[in-house]
Design a protein around this motif. Structure first.
Motif, PDB file in Angstrom:
ATOM      1  N   UNK B   8     -11.224   1.863  -8.881  1.00 49.77           N
ATOM      2  CA  UNK B   8     -10.900   0.532  -9.037  1.00 49.77           C
ATOM      3  C   UNK B   8     -12.036  -0.717  -8.778  1.00 49.77           C
ATOM      4  N   UNK B   9     -12.308  -1.531  -9.542  1.00 44.85           N
ATOM      5  CA  UNK B   9     -12.806  -2.459  -9.088  1.00 44.85           C
ATOM      6  C   UNK B   9     -11.606  -3.575  -8.466  1.00 44.85           C
ATOM      7  N   UNK B  10     -10.685  -3.571  -9.250  1.00 45.03           N
ATOM      8  CA  UNK B  10      -9.874  -4.730  -9.537  1.00 45.03           C
ATOM      9  C   UNK B  10      -8.355  -3.954  -8.858  1.00 45.03           C
ATOM     10  N   UNK B  11      -7.439  -4.290  -8.174  1.00 46.10           N
ATOM     11  CA  UNK B  11      -6.226  -3.620  -8.317  1.00 46.10           C
ATOM     12  C   UNK B  11      -4.798  -4.837  -8.180  1.00 46.10           C
ATOM     13  N   UNK B  12      -3.941  -4.518  -8.917  1.00 46.42           N
ATOM     14  CA  UNK B  12      -2.910  -5.825  -7.977  1.00 46.42           C
ATOM     15  C   UNK B  12      -1.574  -5.042  -8.140  1.00 46.42           C
ATOM     16  N   UNK B  13      -1.164  -5.057  -7.466  1.00 47.50           N
ATOM     17  CA  UNK B  13      -0.122  -4.102  -6.846  1.00 47.50           C
ATOM     18  C   UNK B  13       1.279  -4.773  -6.204  1.00 47.50           C
ATOM     19  N   UNK B  14       2.332  -4.046  -6.055  1.00 43.58           N
ATOM     20  CA  UNK B  14       3.631  -5.194  -5.838  1.00 43.58           C
ATOM     21  C   UNK B  14       4.012  -4.738  -4.269  1.00 43.58           C
ATOM     22  N   UNK B  81       2.792  -0.991   0.987  1.00 46.73           N
ATOM     23  CA  UNK B  81       1.754  -1.795   0.803  1.00 46.73           C
ATOM     24  C   UNK B  81       2.723  -3.741   0.841  1.00 46.73           C
ATOM     25  N   UNK B  82       1.860  -4.226   2.224  1.00 45.35           N
ATOM     26  CA  UNK B  82       2.340  -5.090   2.316  1.00 45.35           C
ATOM     27  C   UNK B  82       1.564  -5.964   2.089  1.00 45.35           C
ATOM     28  N   UNK B  83       1.617  -7.715   1.967  1.00 39.49           N
ATOM     29  CA  UNK B  83       0.614  -9.128   1.313  1.00 39.49           C
ATOM     30  C   UNK B  83      -0.251  -9.186   2.293  1.00 39.49           C
ATOM     31  N   UNK B  84       0.142  -8.575   3.888  1.00 40.42           N
ATOM     32  CA  UNK B  84      -1.316  -8.695   4.655  1.00 40.42           C
ATOM     33  C   UNK B  84      -2.783  -6.927   4.349  1.00 40.42           C
ATOM     34  N   UNK B  85      -2.052  -7.101   3.242  1.00 40.57           N
ATOM     35  CA  UNK B  85      -3.349  -5.582   2.435  1.00 40.57           C
ATOM     36  C   UNK B  85      -4.052  -5.999   1.616  1.00 40.57           C
ATOM     37  N   UNK B  86      -3.740  -7.453   1.155  1.00 40.99           N
ATOM     38  CA  UNK B  86      -4.782  -7.740   0.423  1.00 40.99           C
ATOM     39  C   UNK B  86      -6.193  -8.375   1.224  1.00 40.99           C
ATOM     40  N   UNK B  87      -6.925  -7.583  -0.223  1.00 41.51           N
ATOM     41  CA  UNK B  87      -8.496  -7.919   0.722  1.00 41.51           C
ATOM     42  C   UNK B  87      -9.101  -7.349   0.225  1.00 41.51           C
ATOM     43  N   UNK B  88     -10.360  -7.537   0.403  1.00 42.20           N
ATOM     44  CA  UNK B  88     -11.371  -6.089  -0.448  1.00 42.20           C
ATOM     45  C   UNK B  88     -11.742  -4.381   0.606  1.00 42.20           C
ATOM     46  N   UNK B  89     -11.761  -3.667  -0.367  1.00 46.55           N
ATOM     47  CA  UNK B  89     -11.779  -2.637   0.509  1.00 46.55           C
ATOM     48  C   UNK B  89     -13.316  -1.277  -0.192  1.00 46.55           C
ATOM     49  N   UNK B 109     -11.078  -5.375  -4.838  1.00 49.61           N
ATOM     50  CA  UNK B 109     -10.303  -5.797  -4.458  1.00 49.61           C
ATOM     51  C   UNK B 109      -8.726  -5.931  -4.848  1.00 49.61           C
ATOM     52  N   UNK B 110      -8.161  -5.574  -3.507  1.00 48.24           N
ATOM     53  CA  UNK B 110      -6.997  -5.523  -3.527  1.00 48.24           C
ATOM     54  C   UNK B 110      -5.861  -6.784  -3.512  1.00 48.24           C
ATOM     55  N   UNK B 111      -5.512  -6.950  -4.527  1.00 45.69           N
ATOM     56  CA  UNK B 111      -4.032  -8.128  -4.563  1.00 45.69           C
ATOM     57  C   UNK B 111      -2.898  -7.582  -4.136  1.00 45.69           C
ATOM     58  N   UNK B 112      -1.468  -7.509  -3.508  1.00 45.32           N
ATOM     59  CA  UNK B 112      -0.669  -7.000  -3.091  1.00 45.32           C
ATOM     60  C   UNK B 112       0.541  -8.112  -2.766  1.00 45.32           C
ATOM     61  N   UNK B 113       1.387  -8.586  -3.940  1.00 44.15           N
ATOM     62  CA  UNK B 113       1.867  -9.424  -4.666  1.00 44.15           C
ATOM     63  C   UNK B 113       3.373  -9.803  -3.742  1.00 44.15           C
TER      64      UNK B 113
END
Lengths: 112, 113
Positions: B8-14, B81-89, B109-113
């Motif tokens: 994936x290029x972009x991911x949004x997870x909770x 997943x935690x918000x501090x794992x929001x990052x570029x992998x 690019x992972x975003x954890x909300x």
């Protein structure tokens, strides 16, 4: 974690100018790699260096492995707008078998 | 040409979700890496695999695990997943031997909300 000192941090240059940047380390390396990274993309390998004093070219890019084995240099000749990006170095220590130490990056902006 | 692809290029997870990031390389490389890249912190090594089913912790393995069942595939797992794992992998691979050229994938690019 440890990062290599890279300079300059950023630079604006005119199209057609030559660019120089360097990376320094307090440790001896046996491999130097140079990468370019554009926004939102992964780093792309530009040049790999393996011997002290080695000079290697890739098109308009030329990189050198410093003779002290603690530094490396990258030159870009006759810059063009698509050279914009972040350039960073990576070194592999003689003591490590797989770890790379990465530079802090040089952000290049080319003015047309 | 060496090719490293990421699922994936972009991911949004909770927060609290289990997240899988997949990486595949097509050059029969023995070694594979997972990094995260954050502004001001540069590239940091999470895990390294030197061969199938082999792995070593990098500098920041906490909160992550990996799996390498096949030579071409290296998976990074965020257990919760935690918000501090929001990052570029970034995944990377290289051939074990004289050439230590390391090739990167395009990044996730992972975003954890």
């Amino acid at each position: 974690g440890q990062q290599l000192n890279q300079s300059p941090q950023s630079m604006f240059i005119q199209e057609g100018e030559d660019v120089s940047m360097n990376c320094t380390s307090s440790s001896i390396f046996n491999t130097w790699l140079w990468y370019k990274q554009e926004p939102g993309e992964g780093p792309v390998l530009l040049i790999a260096l393996y011997k002290a004093g080695e000079l290697t070219s890739n098109g308009r890019l030329t990189a050198q492995f410093g003779i002290t084995r603690k530094d490396s240099f990258l030159n870009i000749s006759a810059s063009i707008p698509s050279d914009v990006g972040i350039y960073f170095c990576a070194g592999q220590s003689t003591s490590g078998t797989y770890k790379y130490i990465f530079g802090t990056g040089t952000r290049l902006k080319v003015l047309a | 040409d060496v090719k490293v692809t990421q699922s994936s290029r972009y991911l949004v997870k909770r927060t609290g979700e289990k997240v899988f990031l997949e990486c595949v390389q097509d050059m029969d490389h023995e070694n594979m890496f997972w990094y995260r890249q954050d502004p001001g912190l540069g590239l940091r090594l999470i895990y390294f695999s030197y061969d199938v089913k082999m792995k070593e912790k990098g500098d920041i393995p906490e909160g992550y695990s990996v799996s390498r069942e096949k030579k071409e595939r290296f998976s990074l797992i965020l257990e919760s997943a935690s918000t501090n794992q929001t990052s570029m992998y970034l995944c990377a691979s290289r051939n074990q031997g004289f050439s230590y050229e390391q090739y990167f994938g395009p990044g996730t690019r992972l975003t954890v909300t």
